[in-house]
Design a protein around this motif. Structure first.
Motif, PDB file in Angstrom:
ATOM      1  N   ASN A  64       2.819   0.717   3.615  1.00 22.98           N
ATOM      2  CA  ASN A  64       2.640   0.233   4.985  1.00 22.98           C
ATOM      3  C   ASN A  64       1.288   0.670   5.544  1.00 22.98           C
ATOM      4  OD1 ASN A  64       3.903  -1.001   7.445  1.00 22.98           O
ATOM      5  ND2 ASN A  64       3.549   1.046   8.238  1.00 22.98           N
TER       6      ASN A  64
ATOM      7  N   CYS B 146      -1.495  -1.341   4.064  1.00 19.39           N
ATOM      8  CA  CYS B 146      -1.576  -2.667   4.687  1.00 19.39           C
ATOM      9  C   CYS B 146      -2.423  -2.626   5.949  1.00 19.39           C
ATOM     10  CB  CYS B 146      -0.161  -3.152   5.000  1.00 19.39           C
ATOM     11  SG  CYS B 146      -0.035  -4.302   6.369  1.00 19.39           S
TER      12      CYS B 146
ATOM     13  N   MET C 219       2.612  -5.627   0.473  1.00 20.59           N
ATOM     14  CA  MET C 219       3.894  -5.482   1.163  1.00 20.59           C
ATOM     15  C   MET C 219       4.983  -6.316   0.504  1.00 20.59           C
ATOM     16  SD  MET C 219       2.771  -5.228   5.169  1.00 20.59           S
ATOM     17  CE  MET C 219       4.024  -4.063   5.632  1.00 20.59           C
TER      18      MET C 219
END
Length: 499
Positions: free
Chosen positions: A419, A422, A438
């Motif tokens: 995460n 990202c 993801m």
């Protein structure tokens, strides 16, 4: 605020990137309190709220009396789910029809001090018979729908494409551990209610443990009004126990500490955040005084110290939500210096991240350096701290490099790092790479990923930013979430309006 928290970008560079949730994983602010006024009206004085001292430093000047919380005074008390587990006052054994073997858990072998045993407990125990705890009218019916089902009915057609979900709370055909691991909070809430109403009113330890299971499951379902109503019913009955000596004995010896924390949480759900802080402060004082009174009993001292430390963490989380970063750091920093199993690299890292959130990079660097110097720090935590610091400095290439080459190369299943990666890629305009990372994590372990709301929010945002087929991608994501997430997901993270 340790490695379990999520990273998201809070960039002011563009409207799109600002949609990604905050980089340090902290919740949105509640309104700051108004300044207090004194007489005459023309003079205005701001009173800074007092920050409670962590109880672990003994202060001989403090009274040994348990003045913070008494059975008659404690009318409101949290749990957090978000929740921080607390050492139970009495272990509860649920008499289930069939219990499967315990599932593996990262906290399975955690050293939690056992509750102290006293030879005089049975001799001092008053005769308590509380049938009111077991009557069905203490409970409200659980709704047989939820927001996730509403989204499925609106967006997924034909109906045979919708994953089958249990909205009745059937629990008899599975075991307790499976229900917990699959986030089946509706079934757990119903199971607790069914077992309470059939229990012997004299078995207070079992009944109160089941009450905690019921209330915490309702809170996980986000049925906060119902949780408040049932918790109020419970404590109204407990506070009415006569004589007072019997009530005091029950609160001191039998009532799970988790229920007191849950009761404090009611103030938070009603929006009275200052009263919530007061209730937590009272619990912290109780832990402090009980720890002092237990001198000479190492097990009891360790138990109350652990509880106090966890209440401090709950307090700090609330202060962070209120954007009072200085108070949160001031509350936790003394815990980093006290040892005895309290200080840890994770706690030091949490303090550093609070300073990052407040923009105090100098203090953050100092705490990160102290955490990195700890020989017990896991390599993944050290690398994550370095990535956070690089992101705070605006060095997004360095942050993404650390996350990809150090954290994920060592632990590909670290979905917090995925995460965070990202967000770092988004900040560099590399949207396709962020989506690919993801989606790969989602395919690899959907049962772990779909319960992480920041992850789902960031993936939904990336779909909106890059693809003209965003709605179709989000429909597919909704189906995966419905298959794996269980109950209680905050569906706004999917960015799919219900109206």
């Amino acid at each position: 605020m340790a490695d379990g928290e999520y990273l998201s970008a809070d960039s002011a560079q563009s409207q799109e990137t600002s949609e990604i949730s905050n980089i340090y994983g902290e919740p949105d602010a509640v309104g700051a309190s108004e300044p207090m006024f004194t007489s005459p009206p023309t003079s205005t004085v701001y009173i800074e709220p007092e920050v409670p001292d962590p109880f672990l430093i003994d202060d001989e000047e403090d009274s040994d009396e348990d003045t913070g919380v008494t059975p008659t005074e404690l009318q409101h008390t949290i749990v957090s789910a978000d929740e921080i587990p607390l050492a139970p006052a009495n272990p509860v054994s649920l008499p289930l029809n069939s219990l499967g073997s315990p599932l593996q858990s990262p906290n399975r072998n955690k050293a939690v001090p056992a509750p102290p045993l006293s030879d005089s407990d049975e001799e001092d125990a008053p005769e308590l018979y509380l049938p009111g705890l077991c009557i069905p009218t203490m409970f409200l019916p659980i709704p047989n729908t939820d927001p996730l089902t509403t989204l499925l009915n609106k967006y997924i057609h034909p109906p045979d494409k919708r994953p089958v979900r249990d909205l009745q709370g059937e629990w008899q055909r599975t075991d307790f551990h499976t229900l917990v691991m699959s986030n089946s909070w509706r079934s757990l809430a119903r199971m607790a209610r069914d077992r309470i109403v059939t229990s012997d009113p004299e078995d207070l330890t079992l009944i109160l443990g089941l009450w905690y299971l019921r209330l915490s499951s309702l809170a996980r379902l986000r049925l906060f009004n119902q949780t408040t109503a049932e918790c109020t019913n419970l404590f109204s009955l407990l506070h009415a126990i006569e004589p007072p000596a019997a009530r005091t004995w029950l609160f001191d010896r039998v009532l799970p500490f988790e229920l007191e924390v849950m009761h404090a949480r009611l103030k938070y759900w009603t929006g009275d955040h200052m009263a919530y802080l007061d209730a937590l402060h009272a619990l912290l004082r109780k832990c402090k005084n009980r720890s002092r009174r237990a001198k000479g009993e190492p097990t009891a001292v360790a138990m109350w110290k652990e509880r106090g430390a966890r209440v401090c963490l709950i307090l700090a989380s609330q202060l962070m939500e209120m954007k009072d970063y200085a108070a949160a750091a001031k509350l936790l920093e003394p815990l980093c210096e006290q040892g005895e199993g309290v200080a840890s690299p994770a706690l030091r890292s949490a303090v550093a991240r609070i300073h990052l959130q407040s923009g105090n990079l100098g203090a953050a660097e100092r705490h990160f350096a102290l955490a990195a110097a700890d020989p017990n720090i896991p390599p993944a935590t050290r690398a994550m701290n370095a990535a956070l610091l690089a992101a705070a400095d605006g060095d997004w290439p360095q942050a993404s490099s650390i996350l990809h080459d150090e954290v994920l190369a060592e632990s590909p299943d670290n979905y917090v790092a995925v995460n965070n990666l990202c967000v770092a890629l988004l900040s560099q305009g590399r949207l396709k790479e962020g989506i690919d990372a993801m989606e790969t994590a989602l395919r690899a372990s959907p049962e772990n990923v779909v319960i992480a709301e920041p992850f789902l929010f960031n993936l939904s945002t990336l779909y909106e930013l890059r693809s003209a087929t965003a709605i179709e991608n989000k429909r597919n994501l909704l189906i995966e979430v419905a298959k794996w997430s269980g109950d209680g997901l905050k569906t706004t993270c999917l960015k799919m309006p219900t109206t």
